[in-house]
Design a protein around this motif. Sequence first.
Motif, mmCIF file in Angstrom:
data_model
loop_
_atom_site.group_PDB
_atom_site.id
_atom_site.type_symbol
_atom_site.label_atom_id
_atom_site.label_comp_id
_atom_site.label_asym_id
_atom_site.label_seq_id
_atom_site.Cartn_x
_atom_site.Cartn_y
_atom_site.Cartn_z
ATOM 1 N N ASP A 80 0.838 -1.195 0.000
ATOM 2 C CA ASP A 80 0.000 0.000 0.000
ATOM 3 C C ASP A 80 0.878 1.252 0.000
ATOM 4 O O ASP A 80 1.538 1.549 0.995
ATOM 5 N N ARG A 99 2.931 -1.926 4.961
ATOM 6 C CA ARG A 99 1.561 -2.421 5.037
ATOM 7 C C ARG A 99 1.133 -2.866 3.645
ATOM 8 O O ARG A 99 1.457 -2.221 2.639
ATOM 9 N N LEU A 100 0.390 -3.956 3.605
ATOM 10 C CA LEU A 100 0.002 -4.539 2.322
ATOM 11 C C LEU A 100 -1.437 -4.200 1.961
ATOM 12 O O LEU A 100 -2.324 -4.190 2.812
ATOM 13 N N SER A 101 -1.644 -3.928 0.700
ATOM 14 C CA SER A 101 -3.002 -3.776 0.177
ATOM 15 C C SER A 101 -3.510 -5.100 -0.377
ATOM 16 O O SER A 101 -4.714 -5.340 -0.451
ATOM 17 N N ASP A 102 -2.587 -5.990 -0.739
ATOM 18 C CA ASP A 102 -2.940 -7.296 -1.310
ATOM 19 C C ASP A 102 -1.895 -8.318 -0.847
ATOM 20 O O ASP A 102 -0.890 -8.553 -1.538
ATOM 21 N N PRO A 103 -2.081 -8.941 0.325
ATOM 22 C CA PRO A 103 -1.100 -9.899 0.830
ATOM 23 C C PRO A 103 -0.785 -11.034 -0.141
ATOM 24 O O PRO A 103 0.363 -11.490 -0.220
ATOM 25 N N GLN A 147 -1.993 -7.832 7.397
ATOM 26 C CA GLN A 147 -1.622 -6.965 6.274
ATOM 27 C C GLN A 147 -0.298 -6.247 6.519
ATOM 28 O O GLN A 147 -0.011 -5.231 5.878
ATOM 29 N N GLU A 148 0.508 -6.784 7.419
ATOM 30 C CA GLU A 148 1.829 -6.240 7.682
ATOM 31 C C GLU A 148 2.878 -7.239 7.242
ATOM 32 O O GLU A 148 2.761 -8.444 7.506
#
Length: 461
Positions: A80, A99-103, A147-148
């Motif tokens: 993200d 932080r991830l928007s799409d793991p 999402q981390e």
Amino acid sequence: MLSLLLAATLAAAPAPRALDSANTVVHIPQPAKLSGLYAFMSRAGVHAALARPATWSAEFHPFLALDPMRPETLTAAGIDPASPATISFIERGEVSCSRLSDPQAFQTQALEALSSTTSVKPTTAKGITTASAPRGTGRAGYVLKGQEACSFATLYDDDDLLKATLKLMGKTPAPDARLTKLPGAVYVIQGATVVGLDGTADTLQAEGTSTRLPLPPFQASPTSPYGALKLDGLLISRAQVAPAGLSQAVGAVRYSVQQVCPTCPPDQVQAVAEAITQQLTGHLLVLVDSVQVKASLRTPEGRFFAPRQAVAAQVKDAAKLKEALAPLANFPGAQALADGYTLALKGGTVSVRQKGSHLVLGNDEAVVNTLLGALSDKAAAKLPHAVDFTADPKKVARGLSQVSLLDIMANQQLAGLFAASAEMGPLLANSERISGWLDSAPGGGHRFSTTWTLAASAGKP
């Protein structure tokens, strides 16, 4: 009420997910907002490879080819770009957390990169997924929780950094209130020093705090006797040293003079320095006109006389200052003048002159005369900070270019100057000015700001 305000401040402060053992931490609150910094570095990078965005983007992630200044590359990797990212650098490697928007997209790309030489199978336990693989002489991998994600790469093929990354992911990041006090799109943290960076196509802005700068304490003043003085040179700086810092400031000058005048009696040099210190108000003006290397920079006299410079200092009592300077008449190589003394030393001449309530000390007669001629009772004006400075980058580049090959081979610090000249010289030559300010901060530290402005044509077709 105070505790509530403090709690609110800490809650709003950025919380970098950084290793405690990191030598350097880079925190990016929102990679999507790096366009200004990208614009400056793109122009600056035409003249200095170190400034090119591609040089820095490779450090964003340990094993994925991502560019934080191009948000679309982060989005494609499931990261993200509107959320914080933190990179921790240690001697043996680095850890990058974001932080991830799409793991799922992140894992797909990460596993593909890690599996380039061997098959990698992630494992999941207690909601935390890990994966690692040999990479070169070391090891790389990632730790994912919700999402981390924190990715790592180490120079050694062991699990030490994986364990450290797992520990890092398992704790809540602590807010760093220092970052809320500084503007910036990127923050660089090195121990007690924090710097915020941002930019536009024309300027780079750096503002920071530190408790490690080797500087005396300063204090702001309603009016500086040098506030409206107009001078040109490589560097012009005005400052007011706090009373507690005057001995330190004068001591640095005394040490330099003693180095180039070994026959000057140390006890008498010390006595004159102490007498002068008692008369100073703390207001100073430094003028470095240019650099002219006339002797080897490996020698004290070569380093002392290379920058053609003079310093003006306001004094409390002109008559007492004259008394304080009187012992200089007995120093080796001294010559009395109507307004002071000169000292003939190995490598050049030092002038100690007085004009009313101002003491002027310099190592170049022309520069001393320029400063004496500029001093005026009408030059007083308010300054917004305890210290301000302006540098001519083109003259800085010319000065750096005078470091010789023999000096480089014999002295590590001079080799560093040569490297700076080779890397930054062309960029300095294509810059308009470097300016900034400095104030003392609570706890014995300093707060500082620098603005680097490119020339209108730098980096443009």
